[in-house]
Motif scaffolding. Structure first.
Motif, PDB file in Angstrom:
ATOM      1  N   ASP A 180      44.080  90.137  62.939  1.00 18.45           N
ATOM      2  CA  ASP A 180      44.551  91.483  62.597  1.00 18.45           C
ATOM      3  C   ASP A 180      43.752  92.520  63.376  1.00 18.45           C
ATOM      4  N   TRP A 181      44.449  93.216  64.272  1.00 18.61           N
ATOM      5  CA  TRP A 181      43.813  94.194  65.153  1.00 18.61           C
ATOM      6  C   TRP A 181      44.412  95.579  64.930  1.00 18.61           C
ATOM      7  N   MET A 182      43.586  96.593  65.023  1.00 16.77           N
ATOM      8  CA  MET A 182      44.040  97.977  65.084  1.00 16.77           C
ATOM      9  C   MET A 182      43.448  98.620  66.324  1.00 16.77           C
ATOM     10  N   THR A 183      44.291  99.217  67.135  1.00 17.96           N
ATOM     11  CA  THR A 183      43.794  99.807  68.376  1.00 17.96           C
ATOM     12  C   THR A 183      42.934 101.032  68.099  1.00 17.96           C
ATOM     13  N   PHE A 184      43.474 101.988  67.351  1.00 19.98           N
ATOM     14  CA  PHE A 184      42.789 103.266  67.125  1.00 19.98           C
ATOM     15  C   PHE A 184      42.757 103.606  65.643  1.00 19.98           C
ATOM     16  N   ASN A 185      41.638 104.161  65.215  1.00 22.31           N
ATOM     17  CA  ASN A 185      41.537 104.661  63.858  1.00 22.31           C
ATOM     18  C   ASN A 185      41.781 106.163  63.854  1.00 22.31           C
ATOM     19  N   GLU A 186      42.775 106.584  63.084  1.00 20.38           N
ATOM     20  CA  GLU A 186      43.059 107.998  62.844  1.00 20.38           C
ATOM     21  C   GLU A 186      43.087 108.810  64.138  1.00 20.38           C
ATOM     22  N   PRO A 187      44.089 108.571  64.979  1.00 19.29           N
ATOM     23  CA  PRO A 187      44.155 109.280  66.255  1.00 19.29           C
ATOM     24  C   PRO A 187      44.265 110.792  66.114  1.00 19.29           C
ATOM     25  N   TRP A 188      44.818 111.276  65.008  1.00 19.18           N
ATOM     26  CA  TRP A 188      44.845 112.725  64.788  1.00 19.18           C
ATOM     27  C   TRP A 188      43.430 113.293  64.820  1.00 19.18           C
ATOM     28  N   VAL A 189      42.498 112.598  64.161  1.00 14.50           N
ATOM     29  CA  VAL A 189      41.111 113.057  64.135  1.00 14.50           C
ATOM     30  C   VAL A 189      40.536 113.065  65.553  1.00 14.50           C
ATOM     31  N   THR A 190      40.764 111.976  66.284  1.00 11.75           N
ATOM     32  CA  THR A 190      40.254 111.896  67.651  1.00 11.75           C
ATOM     33  C   THR A 190      40.734 113.072  68.485  1.00 11.75           C
ATOM     34  N   CYS A 191      42.016 113.329  68.447  1.00 12.86           N
ATOM     35  CA  CYS A 191      42.588 114.303  69.372  1.00 12.86           C
ATOM     36  C   CYS A 191      42.409 115.742  68.916  1.00 12.86           C
ATOM     37  N   VAL A 192      42.528 116.009  67.622  1.00 12.13           N
ATOM     38  CA  VAL A 192      42.389 117.382  67.137  1.00 12.13           C
ATOM     39  C   VAL A 192      40.929 117.780  66.993  1.00 12.13           C
ATOM     40  N   LEU A 193      40.155 116.964  66.302  1.00 11.44           N
ATOM     41  CA  LEU A 193      38.778 117.353  66.002  1.00 11.44           C
ATOM     42  C   LEU A 193      37.826 117.116  67.168  1.00 11.44           C
TER      43      LEU A 193
END
Length: 319
Positions: A180-193
């Protein structure tokens, strides 16, 4: 908290909501989650180079000048940690891997840090020995600082290929035990914040232009990593894909703050819908529907750039 436990002891655990069926509950895996920078510590040990969060924290941008230099010291204490988790009955654990612990120079074509590989091998093996299933997040906000310096991190198009290379290293070294893989955690946080407002590391207040360029590159990196895992035959696996050989799947962890209209007035209803579309639809729509949208001055418009949409459509049903 004491009052809550007293009520639970007296009244028992409340019944689940009506729409939470027994079938759904049986299919739900309850667990716990962390991020590498939040818990590992050992920020400069065994070949690990600084992430953007190390540099951001060391520059005094965190209250009380706190850093993740030691954090929970999981790097040294993970056997004890997993023993405690087992005693609590925890069977599912999502953790993230420190990109710069695996690839100290970050980019494709640079050396792999064997000590970093050894650490995560030991971590995963200890987890399994305690009856805990691993769920791996590839990127939880802690970009190698060297990639930020080289091409402005997620703003640079070079990020996409470097991420795919990093993902390949993870599949090759840990995919035999991680399904079970997830590429990115909470991309909104990455890009906005991180790249819009600049209040999170690396602290780049580039506004909407920055956050949407970040989102564009992140979605392409996710889509191409999905294709790598599920659709690309691997010679070293006898022509099977990683998914076929390792019997796994790959997704992404989105975040959303649900919005309800203040009143039933049409303007309030539209505002709530717009907020959900802007925050969740930004990433979820490409994953499920193959449409990429842009937001300007309170309006939503679909983008008709075929080269983007082709890659986004590869992600349907994965998010």
């Amino acid at each position: 908290m004491r009052g809550l436990w007293a009520r639970l002891k007296h009244d028992g655990i409340p019944s689940p909501p009506g729409n939470c069926s027994l079938d759904i509950r049986k299919k739900t895996n309850w667990g716990v989650a962390t991020a590498s920078y939040q818990v590992e510590g050992a920020w400069n040990e065994d070949g690990r180079t600084p992430s953007v969060w190390d540099v951001f924290a060391h520059a005094g941008n965190i209250k009380n000048n706190d850093t993740g230099d030691v954090a929970c010291d999981m790097y040294h204490k993970f056997p004890e940690d997993f023993s405690l988790m087992r005693s609590l009955g925890i069977k599912h654990y999502r953790f993230s891997i420190s990109w710069n612990r695996i690839l100290p120079e970050g980019a494709a074509g640079t050396p792999i840090n064997q000590k970093g590989i050894d650490f995560y091998n030991s971590l995963i093996n200890e987890m399994l020995a305690n009856g805990i299933k691993p769920y791996v997040t590839m990127f939880h906000w802690d970009l190698p600082q060297i990639l930020q310096d080289n091409y402005d991190g997620l703003i640079g198009k070079e990020f996409i290929n470097d991420f795919i290379n990093y993902a390949t290293v993870l599949f090759e070294n840990f995919g035999d035990r991680v399904q079970d893989w997830m590429t990115f955690n909470e991309p909104w946080v990455t890009c906005v914040l991180q790249y819009g407002q600049g209040v999170f590391a690396p602290g780049k207040p580039y506004g909407e232009a920055g956050q949407y360029q970040c989102g564009h590159n992140l979605l392409l990196a996710h889509a191409r990593t999905y294709r790598l895992y599920h659709e690309t035959p691997q010679l070293q696996l006898g022509g099977l894909t990683y998914a076929q050989a390792q019997k796994g799947k790959i997704g992404i962890a989105l975040n959303i703050e649900w919005l309800e209209p203040l009143t039933s007035k049409p303007a309030d209803v539209v505002a709530a819908k717009y907020g959900i579309e802007k925050n969740l639809g930004w990433f979820a729509d490409p994953l499920y529907f193959g449409t990429c949208k842009q937001w300007n001055s309170g309006t939503i418009a679909e983008r008709d750039l075929d080269t983007e949409l082709v890659w986004c459509r590869r992600c349907i049903g994965v998010g």
